[in-house]
Design a protein around this motif. Structure first.
Motif, PDB file in Angstrom:
ATOM      1  N   ILE A  55      -7.888   3.702  -4.487  1.00 19.34           N
ATOM      2  CA  ILE A  55      -6.655   4.358  -4.926  1.00 19.34           C
ATOM      3  C   ILE A  55      -6.210   3.790  -6.268  1.00 19.34           C
ATOM      4  CG2 ILE A  55      -4.201   4.705  -4.400  1.00 19.34           C
ATOM      5  CD1 ILE A  55      -4.973   4.472  -1.404  1.00 19.34           C
ATOM      6  N   LEU A  56      -5.873   4.701  -7.177  1.00 17.32           N
ATOM      7  CA  LEU A  56      -5.324   4.293  -8.474  1.00 17.32           C
ATOM      8  C   LEU A  56      -4.015   5.046  -8.694  1.00 17.32           C
ATOM      9  CD1 LEU A  56      -5.429   3.025 -11.336  1.00 17.32           C
ATOM     10  CD2 LEU A  56      -6.824   4.972 -12.043  1.00 17.32           C
ATOM     11  N   TYR A  57      -2.962   4.288  -8.970  1.00 17.80           N
ATOM     12  CA  TYR A  57      -1.646   4.889  -9.210  1.00 17.80           C
ATOM     13  C   TYR A  57      -1.235   4.618 -10.658  1.00 17.80           C
ATOM     14  CZ  TYR A  57       3.460   4.915  -9.437  1.00 17.80           C
ATOM     15  OH  TYR A  57       4.758   5.118  -9.829  1.00 17.80           O
ATOM     16  N   LYS A  94       7.449   9.265  -8.449  1.00 19.38           N
ATOM     17  CA  LYS A  94       6.832   7.941  -8.620  1.00 19.38           C
ATOM     18  C   LYS A  94       7.332   6.980  -7.536  1.00 19.38           C
ATOM     19  CE  LYS A  94       7.870   7.100 -13.072  1.00 19.38           C
ATOM     20  NZ  LYS A  94       7.789   6.478 -14.414  1.00 19.38           N
ATOM     21  N   ALA A  95       8.641   7.016  -7.281  1.00 19.36           N
ATOM     22  CA  ALA A  95       9.229   6.088  -6.300  1.00 19.36           C
ATOM     23  C   ALA A  95       8.638   6.338  -4.913  1.00 19.36           C
ATOM     24  CB  ALA A  95      10.745   6.251  -6.280  1.00 19.36           C
ATOM     25  N   ALA A  96       8.503   7.611  -4.545  1.00 22.58           N
ATOM     26  CA  ALA A  96       8.000   7.937  -3.203  1.00 22.58           C
ATOM     27  C   ALA A  96       6.542   7.506  -3.050  1.00 22.58           C
ATOM     28  CB  ALA A  96       8.140   9.438  -2.942  1.00 22.58           C
ATOM     29  N   VAL A  97       5.743   7.736  -4.065  1.00 20.06           N
ATOM     30  CA  VAL A  97       4.317   7.395  -3.982  1.00 20.06           C
ATOM     31  C   VAL A  97       4.139   5.883  -3.932  1.00 20.06           C
ATOM     32  CG1 VAL A  97       2.098   7.519  -5.215  1.00 20.06           C
ATOM     33  CG2 VAL A  97       3.557   9.547  -5.070  1.00 20.06           C
ATOM     34  N   LEU A  98       4.875   5.178  -4.792  1.00 23.35           N
ATOM     35  CA  LEU A  98       4.750   3.719  -4.818  1.00 23.35           C
ATOM     36  C   LEU A  98       5.205   3.101  -3.495  1.00 23.35           C
ATOM     37  CD1 LEU A  98       3.674   1.731  -6.806  1.00 23.35           C
ATOM     38  CD2 LEU A  98       5.947   1.484  -7.789  1.00 23.35           C
ATOM     39  N   LYS A  99       6.283   3.635  -2.942  1.00 23.80           N
ATOM     40  CA  LYS A  99       6.779   3.096  -1.668  1.00 23.80           C
ATOM     41  C   LYS A  99       5.742   3.318  -0.561  1.00 23.80           C
ATOM     42  CE  LYS A  99      10.692   3.093   1.538  1.00 23.80           C
ATOM     43  NZ  LYS A  99      10.010   2.083   2.307  1.00 23.80           N
ATOM     44  N   GLN A 100       5.193   4.524  -0.550  1.00 20.73           N
ATOM     45  CA  GLN A 100       4.188   4.838   0.475  1.00 20.73           C
ATOM     46  C   GLN A 100       3.000   3.884   0.380  1.00 20.73           C
ATOM     47  OE1 GLN A 100       4.042   6.269   3.282  1.00 20.73           O
ATOM     48  NE2 GLN A 100       3.390   8.371   3.041  1.00 20.73           N
ATOM     49  N   LEU A 101       2.580   3.625  -0.850  1.00 20.94           N
ATOM     50  CA  LEU A 101       1.442   2.720  -1.056  1.00 20.94           C
ATOM     51  C   LEU A 101       1.773   1.311  -0.575  1.00 20.94           C
ATOM     52  CD1 LEU A 101       0.033   3.653  -4.582  1.00 20.94           C
ATOM     53  CD2 LEU A 101      -1.169   3.745  -2.393  1.00 20.94           C
ATOM     54  N   CYS A 102       2.985   0.847  -0.923  1.00 19.88           N
ATOM     55  CA  CYS A 102       3.354  -0.533  -0.560  1.00 19.88           C
ATOM     56  C   CYS A 102       3.616  -0.666   0.932  1.00 19.88           C
ATOM     57  CB  CYS A 102       4.559  -0.986  -1.388  1.00 19.88           C
ATOM     58  SG  CYS A 102       4.125  -1.247  -3.118  1.00 19.88           S
ATOM     59  N   LEU A 128      -3.119  -0.488   2.642  1.00 16.92           N
ATOM     60  CA  LEU A 128      -4.310  -0.191   1.843  1.00 16.92           C
ATOM     61  C   LEU A 128      -4.341  -1.002   0.557  1.00 16.92           C
ATOM     62  CD1 LEU A 128      -4.066   3.690   2.152  1.00 16.92           C
ATOM     63  CD2 LEU A 128      -5.700   2.206   3.334  1.00 16.92           C
ATOM     64  N   PRO A 129      -5.539  -1.423   0.150  1.00 13.48           N
ATOM     65  CA  PRO A 129      -5.647  -2.001  -1.184  1.00 13.48           C
ATOM     66  C   PRO A 129      -5.469  -0.887  -2.221  1.00 13.48           C
ATOM     67  CG  PRO A 129      -7.804  -1.945  -0.100  1.00 13.48           C
ATOM     68  CD  PRO A 129      -6.824  -1.344   0.855  1.00 13.48           C
ATOM     69  N   PHE A 130      -4.912  -1.207  -3.357  1.00 13.36           N
ATOM     70  CA  PHE A 130      -4.763  -0.191  -4.416  1.00 13.36           C
ATOM     71  C   PHE A 130      -4.651  -0.855  -5.774  1.00 13.36           C
ATOM     72  CE2 PHE A 130      -0.415  -1.102  -2.962  1.00 13.36           C
ATOM     73  CZ  PHE A 130       0.266  -1.298  -4.158  1.00 13.36           C
ATOM     74  N   GLU A 131      -4.884  -0.044  -6.791  1.00 13.77           N
ATOM     75  CA  GLU A 131      -4.698  -0.464  -8.172  1.00 13.77           C
ATOM     76  C   GLU A 131      -3.514   0.320  -8.709  1.00 13.77           C
ATOM     77  OE1 GLU A 131      -6.887  -2.406 -10.062  1.00 13.77           O
ATOM     78  OE2 GLU A 131      -8.649  -2.479  -8.760  1.00 13.77           O
ATOM     79  N   ILE A 164      -1.503  10.560  -1.197  1.00 18.84           N
ATOM     80  CA  ILE A 164      -2.123   9.364  -1.793  1.00 18.84           C
ATOM     81  C   ILE A 164      -2.735   8.451  -0.731  1.00 18.84           C
ATOM     82  CG2 ILE A 164      -0.022   7.899  -1.917  1.00 18.84           C
ATOM     83  CD1 ILE A 164      -2.768   8.120  -4.580  1.00 18.84           C
ATOM     84  N   VAL A 165      -2.155   8.407   0.460  1.00 16.87           N
ATOM     85  CA  VAL A 165      -2.701   7.513   1.498  1.00 16.87           C
ATOM     86  C   VAL A 165      -3.613   8.247   2.485  1.00 16.87           C
ATOM     87  CG1 VAL A 165      -0.835   5.820   1.354  1.00 16.87           C
ATOM     88  CG2 VAL A 165      -0.596   7.780   2.896  1.00 16.87           C
TER      89      VAL A 165
END
Ligand code: SF4
Ligand code: SF4
Lengths: 273, 138
Positions: free
Chosen positions: B11-13, B27-35, B39-42, B110-111
């Motif tokens: 995953i790359l954001y 951006k806020a929703a995607v970043l929160k979901q990732l955190c 999952l590992p991500f860049e 994204i996830v």
């Protein structure tokens, strides 16, 4: 700092040997690092730590034992949320990595699926952004010479092949290209009119008239006012080219010289291709 | 739309830090979901800047196998990577367009473990546009 220097990356390490970070802290950490211009890798046990590229790294984690010793381009540190961005800044400066965000990344990106190598962009750009590679293919060579927020060269490309990903609207922002985009007048600004005709001759004429008048008056403020008036007119003619870009155009003589040079470069590339 | 590619994607954001072209709530929703995920991500501040620098990390990412990128228009992302000598593999790359996707759809996509390759190949025209730009790709 050269545009080729690699930037610092921060690794949030949560794999073997480190305790996990709570998701709220993780979010705060990642967001604050991104906002300060640092790339972040969130690494878990399944992800190797050794860098596969030469980027300098700051690796932070809640280490269960003492973190490994520092290697030449890797620093290890304990995860300390309030001081994380400052630690990244200190590591950046210690590695002499470039300061992020020093330049707004605004430059043309060519869609080679569309480009026909016609060289109109190279002939048009007065700032040496374009060049050709060894195979005589058009290439964006000097990204940071591009004038921020100016999408002018995308207007002269007959194929709508030039994108500015940060532009507000399609197809210049990378959205799909419609037939009407290709036929629209603004996509077909006549390059000869821009370089030798309307716009630049207007600039030249006005400047010459101004020079002869101000040569007598020796009033540089008036000369500047005259140039500004002229450039405002140009902005109206050339669409959404920002006035500050037009203000930073070289003198009419320089423009004529650069235009000739660029046209000769494009002609040579086309002749040899 | 191509069939899903095999393999769990990296995953790359892209945070598009130096322009306001991606809606902040997306951006806020995607970043929160990732955190919130495990999952590992860049995450990069600005892909455009990395491309302009021909940053070697783009080559590392392009060579990483299946890749899901949250950024902007797939055509722009494809050629930003190419400009950095890091061509993306069309069959194993999906680009989520945060400029057009609703926040909830982008965050879910994204996830999601499936990858639906969507890099444009050849001249992109109106006929290649999704039926609705707000329709998620799964
Ligand atoms: S004007 Fe457009 S088609 Fe012509 S060389 Fe430049 S990018 Fe390619
Ligand atoms: S790739 Fe797209 S989303 Fe990322 S910085 Fe560039 S314009 Fe913004």
């Amino acid at each position: 700092m050269a545009l080729t220097d690699t930037q610092l990356r921060v690794v949030l390490y949560e794999g073997t040997g480190a305790a996990p970070i709570e998701s709220d802290d993780r979010l705060t950490a990642v967001r604050s690092l991104l906002e300060r211009g640092f790339g972040v890798t969130r690494a878990g046990a399944a992800r190797p730590l050794a860098p596969a590229d030469p980027s300098p790294l700051l690796v932070v984690g809640r280490w269960q034992d003492a973190p490994p010793a520092t290697e030449p381009n890797i620093r290890w540190q304990s995860f300390d949320l309030p001081n994380l961005a400052n630690a990244a800044e200190a590591a950046r400066s210690g590695f002499a990595a470039p300061t992020p965000g020093a330049w707004k990344p605004w430059f043309p990106v060519i869609d080679y699926d569309r480009c026909t190598n016609c060289m109109q962009c190279l002939s048009f750009c007065l700032f040496g952004v374009y060049g050709v590679d060894t195979a005589k293919q058009i290439q964006v060579q000097n990204n940071d010479n591009c004038k921020t927020n100016c999408p002018a060269c995308s207007r002269v490309c007959p194929e709508a092949a030039i994108m500015f990903p940060k532009y507000k609207a399609g197809p210049i922002n990378g959205d799909v290209v419609s037939d009407s985009d290709l036929n629209r007048e603004k996509m077909k600004i006549d390059i000869s009119a821009l370089l030798g005709g309307d716009v630049y001759s207007l600039l030249r004429d006005r400047s010459e008239r101004a020079r002869s008048r101000f040569g007598k008056e020796r009033d540089s403020d008036k000369a500047l006012a005259e140039r500004q008036k002229c450039l405002t007119k140009l902005a109206a003619l050339a669409g959404d080219i920002p006035p500050e870009v037009l203000m930073s155009l070289p003198s009419p003589e320089e423009i004529a010289r650069k235009a000739e040079e660029a046209a000769a470069k494009a002609k040579a590339a086309l002749a040899n291709s | 739309m191509s069939a899903p590619a095999a393999g769990v994607p990296a995953i790359l954001y892209c945070h598009c830090q130096y322009a306001q072209v991606v809606p902040p709530e997306v951006k806020a929703a995607v970043l929160k979901q990732l955190c919130d995920s495990n999952l590992p991500f860049e995450a990069v501040p600005d892909l455009c800047e990395l491309s302009a620098r021909r940053d070697p990390s783009l080559q590392r990412l392009a060579a990483a196998g299946p890749l899901k990128i949250a950024a902007c228009f797939p055509r722009a992302v494809k050629w930003l990577f190419a400009a950095a000598n890091a061509p993306l593999t069309p069959g194993t790359t999906e680009v989520l367009n945060l400029r057009t996707l609703p926040a909830a759809d982008a965050a879910a996509a994204i996830v999601h473990p499936d990858l639906t390759p969507n890099l444009p190949t050849g001249k992109v025209t109106q006929a290649d546009a999704p039926a609705s730009s707000s329709t998620p790709s799964f």
